[in-house]
Design a protein around this motif. Structure first.
Motif, PDB file in Angstrom:
ATOM      1  N   VAL A 138       6.260  28.452   5.661  1.00  0.00           N
ATOM      2  CA  VAL A 138       7.462  28.517   4.835  1.00  0.00           C
ATOM      3  C   VAL A 138       8.647  29.040   5.637  1.00  0.00           C
ATOM      4  N   LEU A 139       8.444  30.118   6.378  1.00  0.00           N
ATOM      5  CA  LEU A 139       9.531  30.756   7.129  1.00  0.00           C
ATOM      6  C   LEU A 139       9.379  30.480   8.615  1.00  0.00           C
ATOM      7  N   ASP A 199      13.662  26.204   8.361  1.00  0.00           N
ATOM      8  CA  ASP A 199      12.472  26.700   7.663  1.00  0.00           C
ATOM      9  C   ASP A 199      11.632  25.542   7.125  1.00  0.00           C
ATOM     10  N   VAL A 258      10.879  24.701   4.131  1.00  0.00           N
ATOM     11  CA  VAL A 258      11.404  24.001   2.963  1.00  0.00           C
ATOM     12  C   VAL A 258      12.287  22.828   3.394  1.00  0.00           C
ATOM     13  N   GLU A 259      13.230  23.094   4.283  1.00  0.00           N
ATOM     14  CA  GLU A 259      14.116  22.038   4.760  1.00  0.00           C
ATOM     15  C   GLU A 259      13.340  21.004   5.584  1.00  0.00           C
ATOM     16  N   THR A 302       2.006  30.432   3.878  1.00  0.00           N
ATOM     17  CA  THR A 302       2.866  31.611   3.944  1.00  0.00           C
ATOM     18  C   THR A 302       2.037  32.879   3.874  1.00  0.00           C
ATOM     19  N   TYR A 348       6.952  34.584  -1.827  1.00  0.00           N
ATOM     20  CA  TYR A 348       7.880  33.496  -1.506  1.00  0.00           C
ATOM     21  C   TYR A 348       7.738  32.329  -2.484  1.00  0.00           C
ATOM     22  N   LYS A 356      10.614  29.718  -2.759  1.00  0.00           N
ATOM     23  CA  LYS A 356      10.664  28.744  -1.666  1.00  0.00           C
ATOM     24  C   LYS A 356       9.514  27.742  -1.762  1.00  0.00           C
ATOM     25  N   GLU A 372      10.395  25.276  -4.347  1.00  0.00           N
ATOM     26  CA  GLU A 372      11.455  24.407  -3.843  1.00  0.00           C
ATOM     27  C   GLU A 372      10.853  23.325  -2.957  1.00  0.00           C
TER      28      GLU A 372
END
Length: 329
Positions: free
Chosen positions: A54-55, A60, A62-63, A80, A86, A89, A92
């Motif tokens: 996730v991060l 990240d 998500v994008e 994650t 999170y 996210k 999302e």
């Protein structure tokens, strides 16, 4: 099945790699250490599944998921350190097409293998088809499935508030609501009714006394092993999640007793699926014109001959209870 890893932490990459190589049918496709690298590698060499952090720096997860699903789509599971922490996210990313989420596995933790096996079945990469265990077939609770759209939240609270917290049936709901609001919707429902409400996650099994709510913009489906999952197919359905897709999968796979309810909503989603359930022997109910905010979905179901009973919303809960096996009422 070819599996890629996108994660900027060396220890996490190694933990994920060890999980992947445990199964002879799984092959490590590539490793990316940030979202940009993952997008580029996926474009050049699209795997069957990406375990996506996730991060990450630069971009990240998500994008990266958004770009991959628009350019070179494949199955993605978000990874994650804490799914709960999170959650925003994660949801999302699911809105962009990620199938599921999992906490980063510790060394020796085989929980991720079950998740990967589920995804393999979902995308047709499994070497075998899992059937329900015999003990599961013998202990299936009655199942109530509900589809709703415009005006659904109020109708749902009217019905569900009449079920006690120890209700002896399982309830699964598909409500047309954007993934951005579904977590809040589940929280709101929990405040209105006695039974506990949870978002349906992949591998969840319907259980007595619990309400599961479709939790992504993918289609909620019931699998042959009677667990729930999410599927981006069919792509040409305007309603996501689709009541029709869910009802049809239940008609195909659930072997126990069931009641299906189609509530207020615009359009025709759910009517065909309700008809399949009726043909499979389910008791089917549609909300009546007078109590619907929009008499669209139930109207089409009635016209298709998919409905056993047409009832005002206030009478639907008692009808569901009436059709439970006599020993459970």
């Amino acid at each position: 099945m070819r599996i890629a890893i996108a994660n900027d932490m060396f220890m996490a990459v190694e933990a994920l790699r060890r999980v992947v190589v445990k199964v002879p049918d799984y092959k490590l496709a590539w490793v990316a250490y940030d979202g940009v690298e993952a997008v580029n590698k996926c474009a050049d060499d699209t795997p069957d599944l990406i375990l996506m952090d996730v991060l990450m720096p630069s971009m990240d997860g998500v994008e990266a998921t958004r770009q991959i699903m628009s350019q070179s789509p494949c199955a993605i599971v978000m990874v994650t350190a804490s799914v709960n922490r999170y959650a925003a996210k994660v949801f999302e990313a699911m809105g962009y097409g990620a199938l599921d989420a999992v906490n980063t596995p510790a060394f020796g933790d085989d929980g991720l293998l079950n998740k990967i096996a589920t995804i393999a079945r979902l995308i047709g990469k499994s070497s075998h088809r899992r059937s329900p265990p015999l003990h599961r077939l013998k202990s299936l609770p009655p199942l109530i499935v509900i589809g709703a759209s415009t005006g659904g939240p109020k109708a749902l609270t009217t019905i569900l508030s009449q079920f006690p917290p120890d209700f002896p049936a399982a309830v699964v709901i598909v409500q047309h609501v954007d993934v951005e609001f579904v977590t809040g919707f589940a929280t709101w429902l929990n405040e209105q009714i006695p039974m506990p409400v949870q978002l349906a996650i992949a591998d969840a099994l319907p259980q007595s006394g619990k309400i599961l709510l479709a939790g992504t913009n993918l289609h909620l489906v019931m699998r042959p092993d009677l667990t729930l999952g999410y599927d981006k197919e069919p792509l040409n359905f305007s309603s996501r999640p689709s009541v029709d897709v869910f009802f049809s999968s239940v008609a195909k796979n659930w072997t126990g007793h069931g009641v299906a309810v189609l509530l207020t909503g615009m359009g025709q989603d759910g009517a065909q699926g309700l008809k399949r359930l009726r043909q499979a022997g389910w008791h089917t109910i549609a909300q009546d014109r007078k109590t619907c905010i929009v008499y669209g979905m139930p109207k089409v179901a009635v016209e298709l001959g998919a409905v056993v009973e047409v009832l005002p919303v206030e009478a639907i809960a008692s009808a569901c209870i009436k059709y439970l096996p006599s020993g459970l009422r």
